[in-house]
Motif scaffolding. Structure first.
Motif, short mmCIF file in Angstrom:
data_model
loop_
_atom_site.label_atom_id
_atom_site.label_comp_id
_atom_site.label_asym_id
_atom_site.label_seq_id
_atom_site.Cartn_x
_atom_site.Cartn_y
_atom_site.Cartn_z
N SER A 1 2.24 -10.74 -6.34
CA SER A 1 2.21 -9.89 -7.53
C SER A 1 1.86 -8.44 -7.23
O SER A 1 2.23 -7.54 -7.98
CB SER A 1 1.23 -10.46 -8.56
N LYS A 2 1.14 -8.18 -6.14
CA LYS A 2 0.76 -6.79 -5.85
C LYS A 2 1.94 -5.94 -5.39
O LYS A 2 1.80 -4.71 -5.30
CB LYS A 2 -0.34 -6.76 -4.77
N ALA A 3 3.07 -6.55 -5.13
CA ALA A 3 4.25 -5.78 -4.74
C ALA A 3 4.60 -4.75 -5.81
O ALA A 3 5.11 -3.67 -5.51
CB ALA A 3 5.44 -6.70 -4.49
N GLU A 4 4.31 -5.08 -7.07
CA GLU A 4 4.66 -4.16 -8.16
C GLU A 4 3.88 -2.86 -8.06
O GLU A 4 4.36 -1.81 -8.49
CB GLU A 4 4.40 -4.83 -9.51
N TYR A 5 2.68 -2.90 -7.51
CA TYR A 5 1.89 -1.67 -7.41
C TYR A 5 2.50 -0.70 -6.40
O TYR A 5 2.43 0.52 -6.58
CB TYR A 5 0.44 -1.99 -7.01
N PHE A 6 3.12 -1.24 -5.35
CA PHE A 6 3.77 -0.35 -4.40
C PHE A 6 4.92 0.39 -5.07
O PHE A 6 5.15 1.58 -4.83
CB PHE A 6 4.29 -1.16 -3.20
N SER A 7 5.65 -0.32 -5.93
CA SER A 7 6.73 0.32 -6.67
C SER A 7 6.19 1.39 -7.60
O SER A 7 6.75 2.48 -7.72
CB SER A 7 7.50 -0.73 -7.48
#
Length: 300
Positions: free
Chosen positions: A70-76
């Motif tokens: 789920s933390k992948a969204e923060y990189f975006s």
């Protein structure tokens, strides 16, 4: 609509809006409309990043990522914040020469109508993405919505500048308003990056959300406290990772309580938290009464 579908829609609409804005620039030769079109390219790149992040974040947990993706969204979201800042600098760079040597574009009326149509589509897209992102608790979609909204603000500033300059013949208004709008975009980009970094750094939930959790937990165990089955709840910690919320706490119970009974209380607390925050994951550490930190029941 699912987050992945919303991300696809954002990409398709972004391409259509860029085509409209580029047409408006080609018709007028306006540097302000050119900068507006250039920012739409950033929107397309940001939509691609959001699409990648939303798809990755929805993957189930695996052996290498037991807490999910789920933390992948923060990189975006961080990338989109950086792109917003770059767009602001691009606008300033394109507007600066017109400050030194103002000139009148051509076919202004038609260009403004096309740009206005693009802005209307952008505003509708931003509203849709914001609603979808909040419902799905998707930082990538919310970040994309902020990005699109910043593009709307840019476009309105450009349209105002072009319109006033067209009516008054004072073409210096065009680059001046574009630079003012660029400053606002910088502020939006900074806030977006700040919120995303907070998620990557495992910041706690907001104070009002923590208070809601404490109240819900208190109500869930109120009867058990009166029966001396729950003595205290302490060391409550929370964090959010994209659409997922994680919480952990220490539950103090009488030392003679059976494992089965303590487990039942833990299940009750987990269900309470899921009702308050759908999809939340709670970890409970059970402790005997001598681990209590207060003389009366509290949730700390």
């Amino acid at each position: 609509m699912q987050p992945l579908q919303a991300a696809y829609l954002s990409l398709l609409v972004g391409c259509a809006i860029f085509a409209l804005k580029w047409t408006a620039y080609r018709l007028t030769g306006s540097v302000a409309l050119l900068s507006d079109a250039l920012e739409s390219i950033v929107n397309i790149v940001a939509a691609l990043a959001a699409l990648w992040a939303v798809g990755l974040s929805r993957r189930p947990a695996d052996a290498n990522h037991p807490y999910g993706h789920s933390k992948a969204e923060y990189f975006s979201a961080v990338l989109e914040g950086v792109l917003i800042v770059l767009a602001a600098f691009t606008i300033v760079r394109e507007a600066w020469p017109r400050l030194l040597a103002p000139s009148a574009p051509h076919t202004v009326g038609v260009g403004l109508l096309i740009s206005l149509l693009a802005s209307g589509l952008n505003l509708a897209l931003a509203s849709f993405l914001m609603r979808s992102g909040k419902v799905a608790r998707s930082p990538a979609l919310v970040a994309d919505a902020h990005h699109v909204l910043s593009d709307v603000i840019t476009s309105l500033g450009v349209l105002m500048g072009m319109g006033l300059a067209w009516l008054t013949g004072f073409w210096l208004l065009d680059p001046l308003l574009a630079i003012v709008v660029a400053g606002n975009i910088l502020w939006v980009g900074w806030k977006l990056v700040r919120d995303s970094v907070g998620g990557l750094m495992d910041e706690s939930l907001k104070p009002e959300e923590l208070q809601q959790i404490r109240q819900a937990l208190h109500q869930a165990v109120q009867g058990l406290v009166l029966q001396d089955k729950v003595i205290e709840i302490h060391d409550l910690k929370t964090r959010r990772a994209g659409p997922s919320t994680f919480a952990e706490l220490h539950l103090v119970v009488p030392g003679e309580m059976s494992v089965a009974e303590a487990h039942e209380i833990c299940d009750q607390l987990e269900e309470t938290l899921r009702q308050l925050l759908p999809g939340a994951q709670l970890t409970v550490h059970v402790e005997p009464e001598f681990k209590a930190k207060h003389t009366t029941f509290t949730i700390g």
